[in-house]
Design an enzyme around this catalytic site. Structure first.
Site, PDB file in Angstrom:
ATOM      1  N   ASN A  40       0.826  -1.214   0.000  1.00 58.17           N
ATOM      2  CA  ASN A  40       0.000   0.000   0.000  1.00 58.17           C
ATOM      3  C   ASN A  40       0.856   1.258   0.000  1.00 58.17           C
ATOM      4  O   ASN A  40       0.519   2.257  -0.655  1.00 58.17           O
ATOM      5  CB  ASN A  40      -0.946  -0.010   1.210  1.00 58.17           C
ATOM      6  CG  ASN A  40      -2.099  -0.984   1.021  1.00 58.17           C
ATOM      7  OD1 ASN A  40      -2.486  -1.278  -0.112  1.00 58.17           O
ATOM      8  ND2 ASN A  40      -2.645  -1.482   2.122  1.00 58.17           N
ATOM      9  N   LYS A  42       3.773   1.505  -1.378  1.00 60.59           N
ATOM     10  CA  LYS A  42       4.330   1.617  -2.737  1.00 60.59           C
ATOM     11  C   LYS A  42       3.279   2.118  -3.723  1.00 60.59           C
ATOM     12  O   LYS A  42       3.567   2.952  -4.589  1.00 60.59           O
ATOM     13  CB  LYS A  42       4.882   0.252  -3.180  1.00 60.59           C
ATOM     14  CG  LYS A  42       6.100  -0.184  -2.367  1.00 60.59           C
ATOM     15  CD  LYS A  42       6.427  -1.663  -2.539  1.00 60.59           C
ATOM     16  CE  LYS A  42       7.557  -2.078  -1.612  1.00 60.59           C
ATOM     17  NZ  LYS A  42       7.827  -3.526  -1.632  1.00 60.59           N
ATOM     18  N   GLN A  86       6.816  -9.273  -4.361  1.00 60.02           N
ATOM     19  CA  GLN A  86       6.839  -8.934  -2.941  1.00 60.02           C
ATOM     20  C   GLN A  86       7.289 -10.149  -2.133  1.00 60.02           C
ATOM     21  O   GLN A  86       6.687 -11.221  -2.216  1.00 60.02           O
ATOM     22  CB  GLN A  86       5.445  -8.481  -2.484  1.00 60.02           C
ATOM     23  CG  GLN A  86       5.394  -7.998  -1.050  1.00 60.02           C
ATOM     24  CD  GLN A  86       6.163  -6.709  -0.826  1.00 60.02           C
ATOM     25  OE1 GLN A  86       6.138  -5.818  -1.668  1.00 60.02           O
ATOM     26  NE2 GLN A  86       6.867  -6.626   0.299  1.00 60.02           N
ATOM     27  N   ASP A 111      13.736  -4.187  -8.428  1.00 62.68           N
ATOM     28  CA  ASP A 111      14.190  -4.552  -7.081  1.00 62.68           C
ATOM     29  C   ASP A 111      15.654  -4.969  -7.084  1.00 62.68           C
ATOM     30  O   ASP A 111      16.268  -5.102  -6.016  1.00 62.68           O
ATOM     31  CB  ASP A 111      13.331  -5.702  -6.540  1.00 62.68           C
ATOM     32  CG  ASP A 111      12.514  -5.286  -5.323  1.00 62.68           C
ATOM     33  OD1 ASP A 111      12.708  -4.155  -4.851  1.00 62.68           O
ATOM     34  OD2 ASP A 111      11.678  -6.090  -4.871  1.00 62.68           O
ATOM     35  N   SER A 160      22.991 -10.264   3.721  1.00 58.22           N
ATOM     36  CA  SER A 160      21.857 -10.744   2.917  1.00 58.22           C
ATOM     37  C   SER A 160      21.976 -10.270   1.469  1.00 58.22           C
ATOM     38  O   SER A 160      22.637  -9.269   1.167  1.00 58.22           O
ATOM     39  CB  SER A 160      20.537 -10.237   3.504  1.00 58.22           C
ATOM     40  OG  SER A 160      20.372  -8.856   3.217  1.00 58.22           O
ATOM     41  N   GLY A 369       6.641  -6.797 -67.761  1.00 55.84           N
ATOM     42  CA  GLY A 369       6.742  -5.981 -66.552  1.00 55.84           C
ATOM     43  C   GLY A 369       7.965  -5.081 -66.621  1.00 55.84           C
ATOM     44  O   GLY A 369       8.951  -5.407 -67.288  1.00 55.84           O
ATOM     45  N   GLU A 370       7.897  -3.950 -65.912  1.00 57.38           N
ATOM     46  CA  GLU A 370       8.988  -2.967 -66.027  1.00 57.38           C
ATOM     47  C   GLU A 370       9.773  -2.765 -64.735  1.00 57.38           C
ATOM     48  O   GLU A 370      10.567  -1.843 -64.626  1.00 57.38           O
ATOM     49  CB  GLU A 370       8.416  -1.616 -66.512  1.00 57.38           C
ATOM     50  CG  GLU A 370       7.563  -1.730 -67.765  1.00 57.38           C
ATOM     51  CD  GLU A 370       8.172  -2.647 -68.833  1.00 57.38           C
ATOM     52  OE1 GLU A 370       9.353  -2.462 -69.191  1.00 57.38           O
ATOM     53  OE2 GLU A 370       7.460  -3.573 -69.292  1.00 57.38           O
TER      54      GLU A 370
END
Length: 921
Positions: A40, A42, A86, A111, A160, A369-370
């Site tokens: 919320n 974010k 999340q 993230d 971490s 044809g041309e």
């Protein structure tokens, strides 16, 4: 400060790119209270800044496969620029968190938790790296102190992947001397006492004591811990990993908990999302291409077309798509060298300006044809590979009939080709097969409906058309439309009267008025007239019918003129297949087949992406006949290409046959429906054709040219330039500047080429240039490309030749007199009758699509040059109501070609070793 800065950046982004909004997706698994709180926060920050945030919530029963599927969908969504999962994942199922975070596309991993982004950070590769938001926020706070990081001793407590390890790398690459400690470090107090900069993320309440801290140190506390506190309403309070009360007495700067690092983490997530959106715009900005062109190795004499095509190694088509700013999810691959493009690209680019629109037409051709197709490809290769403009060619897909009959291919020629030519000339992506299936479904529906109406009562028909399913009868959507057309507003099948049932079930088709034929994409003269219904099971219902070639089907014209899937479906439903015995038009919607046709055509509506020999992009899409239809590639291909090339780019498309046919229909039909306005006409002329118009002997396919065409003859050439002059005037009728491309053959002399250039300019052409693109590729069309660039900068006062509200006869007369040079028209009785019928049926306001010979400006193929004073006979008039035009028939013509004595398939075969196609030329 960060949020305000981002808010301004987003506002500027939206102003510069109308319709664009940075997008953030937050994927949550489960329903943890703390996760809901953070999400919320974010969402609120995103809304404040102007970012479009989307919260996707999966239940805690979601499996790893379900989570990965959702991630894959978000990875491919072009409206999502930042994407986070999340953590922690609140799921009852075994899920590998690292596998989940690694599944997020690195370019959207705001993230910074994927292995790729972590690896880039550890190497100091910050160019397109996303840094985890908490360490990024910590670094921002440290920089806000004004203290120089270089040379300082920094200690990070915690290791971490989310905070400790990336924080170590960030400080290291900012030139601090970094020590990483953790809860098991035996000399923790001593290490902390040395720190000028201390970042703590250990997850243990008030683990770091104030007395350990070096006086004047910067202290960043990332911890969030709950400790008992009977004085608070909740019986607990939040503290950090640092004993704040004593530490603040020694530190020069310290972050409070809560309210320090937490808000910065959210702010950095927003900043990374905005950065990702900016990178997206840089990478996929329309009009900003980064193309790798192919270098041609020209040979003399020029090898066969198939040899040249094989000598080129095409780029993977997904690379071509990436180079021209198409997104991965906008592409459907059909192998390595062709792909379909999703129409969603038009929605993405709807607010972007179109490029410049060029149509390639020709003088009245010889049967040989041309070189319009060759000139189209040569021109785009010159504009792209040599003048470095964004440029797209949009060409028709060839029928397999002529490929195996007399032509052997239609991909251009020499060093100006679409490649691979065998892919181009054969099945491509199956569009023509889809049209064949759709067309023949309509044909089957017509005859079957007549059969059933002849053999059943009204009630029996009604029971079968509106069956009872589980005791319930219900009209389908298409049947509701039929009822509305009949003026019946009832929706309950049981409520119809006998008279209404009869009206509903009986189309009452008059077999003599059926205009819908079966089709096949093969030249087969023995199907020009057939008898159907000869089996005893058809109970004596037989009639004379015919097969046409697939590209003559109205469905092909519908495909070419549609501007969306929905528009195509509506056009398919409007197609008139016959009249009832009362003279009312019977449509495919009346037959109930519209939805099925849309299903068969849903993929065919997407343009096909290929490339030229020199690596410029090409759309190959739709191939309607140029006589009974308008002879141009699709509106959709042109519209997509015009958006992709950007304001300064070029889209070059080709109009079939001579300018009096293909160009006139391009302007009066295609541009009328598309709303697009052309900037330049390129008119292709050859010395050979002009000599024929000057009185030279007949030119016939398969026989050597008479000497008049291989030896210099300036007088013969000058006489024939009357046709060139007339076709220039025809283009000027529409207010568009004309550039004449003189397609040079090896037998042409310098004097002959110079004469054509001179007379073209005297006739009013903006410019006229000699071209050698067949032998030299784009290099041989550079002068033409430069002339087109200049012409595109002049005003285009485009206008239509006639108002569609005029009576049918008047519209035909305007084309005949102004474009062909006729003195008047003559409607034969059958044509006159059709004018009356179509006007009565409400089709009189449709544009006109003249079906006449392409070998003369007149109706007589033997009349060369620029004949005048003739009366143009109109034998019959037919309607392509779905496509949206009436087509008067001038003289006789076949819509099913035959095979010659020696078809080109004699030379076509598979190589026994490589399995490549040989024999196409």
């Amino acid at each position: 400060q960060v949020r305000e800065r981002l808010k301004n950046q987003v506002a500027e982004m939206k102003k510069k790119f109308p319709g664009f909004t940075p997008g953030l997706a937050i994927l949550q698994v489960g329903n943890r209270d703390d996760s809901n709180l953070y999400i919320n926060m974010k969402l609120k920050a995103a809304a404040e800044i102007g970012i479009s945030a989307n919260h996707i919530k999966l239940p805690n029963t979601a499996t790893e496969a379900e989570v990965l599927k959702c991630i894959a969908s978000l990875n491919g969504d072009p409206t999502v620029h930042g994407f986070i999962v999340q953590l922690p994942l609140d799921t009852d199922k075994p899920v590998n968190t690292e596998k989940i975070t690694d599944a997020v596309a690195p370019e959207k991993d705001v993230d910074g938790l994927s292995t790729i982004n972590a690896g880039k950070l550890s190497r100091g590769d910050f160019a397109d790296c996303f840094i985890p938001c908490t360490p990024k926020g910590c670094m921002e706070l440290i920089k806000q102190t004004g203290v120089q990081i270089t040379g300082k001793r920094a200690v990070v407590v915690g290791r971490s992947k989310i905070v400790g390890a990336p924080m170590h790398d960030l400080l290291l690459w900012n030139n601090a001397t970094v020590t990483t400690c953790h809860s098991k470090t035996s000399t923790l107090a001593e290490e902390i006492a040395k720190a000028d900069i201390l970042v703590v993320a250990a997850g243990k309440a008030e683990m770091v004591k104030g007395e350990w801290i070096k006086p004047g140190a910067i202290v960043i506390d990332c911890g969030i811990n709950h400790v008992p506190d009977s004085k608070t309403a909740r019986g607990k309070r939040v503290v950090g990993d640092v004993a704040y009360a004593t530490a603040k007495e020694k530190a020069s700067y310290i972050t409070p908990v809560p309210g320090g690092v937490g808000p910065m983490t959210v702010a950095m997530l927003m900043q990374s999302t905005v950065e990702s959106a900016q990178r997206f715009l840089e990478k996929f900005q329309p009009g900003k291409w980064n193309i790798q062109y192919n270098q041609l190795t020209l040979k003399t004499p020029v090898p066969s077309d198939i040899e040249i095509s094989r000598s080129c190694i095409p780029k993977p088509i997904d690379q071509v798509a990436k180079e021209i700013s198409l997104l991965p999810d906008e592409l459907e691959l059909y192998g390595q060298t062709k792909a379909k493009v999703q129409l969603s690209v038009l929605k993405r680019l709807k607010n972007h300006p179109d490029g410049k629109y060029v149509v390639v037409a020709g003088i009245t051709p010889t049967p040989l044809g041309e070189g319009k197709s060759t000139t189209t490809i040569g021109l785009v290769q010159a504009l792209g590979a040599h003048l470095h403009q964004n440029v797209f060619a949009c060409v028709r897909q060839p029928s397999q009939g002529p490929t195996f009959g007399i032509k052997g291919g239609a991909a251009g020629g020499g060093y100006s080709q679409v490649v691979p030519m065998e892919e181009f000339n054969l099945h491509l992506t199956g569009d023509i097969h889809a049209i064949t299936a759709a067309n023949n479904l309509v044909a089957a529906a017509v005859d079957t409906r007549i059969f059933h109406e002849l053999t059943q009562s009204d009630q029996a028909l009604y029971n079968r058309l509106v069956p009872s399913v589980s005791g319930v009868r219900k009209f389908s959507e298409i049947q509701i439309r039929r009822l509305q057309k009949l003026g019946i507003s009832k929706t309950d099948p049981a409520a119809l009267t006998k008279e209404e049932i009869s009206l509903f079930v009986r189309l009452d088709i008059d077999p003599a008025t059926i205009t819908w034929q079966r089709v096949l994409d093969t030249n087969d003269r023995f199907l020009r007239k057939i008898t159907i219904g000869q089996s005893p099971t058809e109970k004596g219902f037989s009639r004379t019918a015919q097969f046409d070639i697939t590209v003559s089907s109205e469905i092909m014209a519908v495909l070419a003129l549609s501007d969306s899937l929905d528009d195509m479906k509506k056009r398919l439903g409007r197609m008139v297949v016959a009249s009832s015995k009362k003279g009312e038009p019977v449509t495919t919607d009346d037959l109930g087949v519209t939805g099925a046709l849309a299903v068969l055509m849903k993929d065919a509506v997407k343009p096909n992406l290929m490339q030229t020999l020199e690596g410029t992009p090409v759309f190959v899409h739709a191939g309607p006949f140029a006589n009974i239809a308008h002879g141009n590639s699709s509106v959709l291909a042109d519209k997509v290409a015009l958006k992709l090339v950007g304001k300064e780019g070029f889209v070059v498309t080709e109009a079939g046959f001579g300018a009096d046919i293909g160009m006139e229909k391009f302007f009066n039909i295609k541009c009328r429906y598309s709303g697009l306005q052309p900037n330049v006409v390129v008119l292709v002329a050859t010395v050979r054709a002009l000599k024929m118009h000057g009185g030279g002997p007949a030119v016939t396919a398969g026989t050597p040219l008479p000497k008049e065409y291989t030896e210099e003859n300036l007088q013969l050439l000058a006489n024939g330039c009357s046709n060139l002059s007339k076709q220039i005037q025809n283009a000027q009728l529409f207010g568009v500047p004309v550039v004449v491309a003189v397609n040079a053959f090896k037998t042409d002399t310098k004097a002959e080429l110079a004469l054509v250039v001179q007379l073209a300019k005297e006739a009013g052409a903006f410019d006229a240039v000699e071209c050698t693109h067949w032998a030299e590729g784009g290099k041989g069309a550079v002068a033409l490309a430069q002339a087109v660039e200049r012409a595109s900068q002049t005003p285009s006062n485009f206008r239509f030749l006639y108002n569609v509200e005029l009576p049918v006869i008047d519209k035909i007369r305007i084309i005949a007199q102004k474009v062909y040079g006729a003195s008047d028209i003559e409607l034969l009785p059958q044509a006159q009758e059709k004018v009356t019928v179509y006007t009565k049926q409400g089709f009189g306001n449709l544009p006109i699509c003249m079906a006449k010979t392409h070998l003369s400006l007149s109706h007589d193929p033997e009349q060369k040059g620029a004949p005048t004073g003739f009366v143009l006979p109109i034998r019959d008039i037919r309607a392509s109501v779905g496509a949206g035009f009436l087509y008067p028939l001038v003289g006789t013509m076949s819509t099913m070609p035959g095979l010659p004595t020696r078809p080109s398939f004699y030379d076509i075969d598979l190589d026994p070793v490589t399995e490549q196609v040989n024999g196409l030329f």
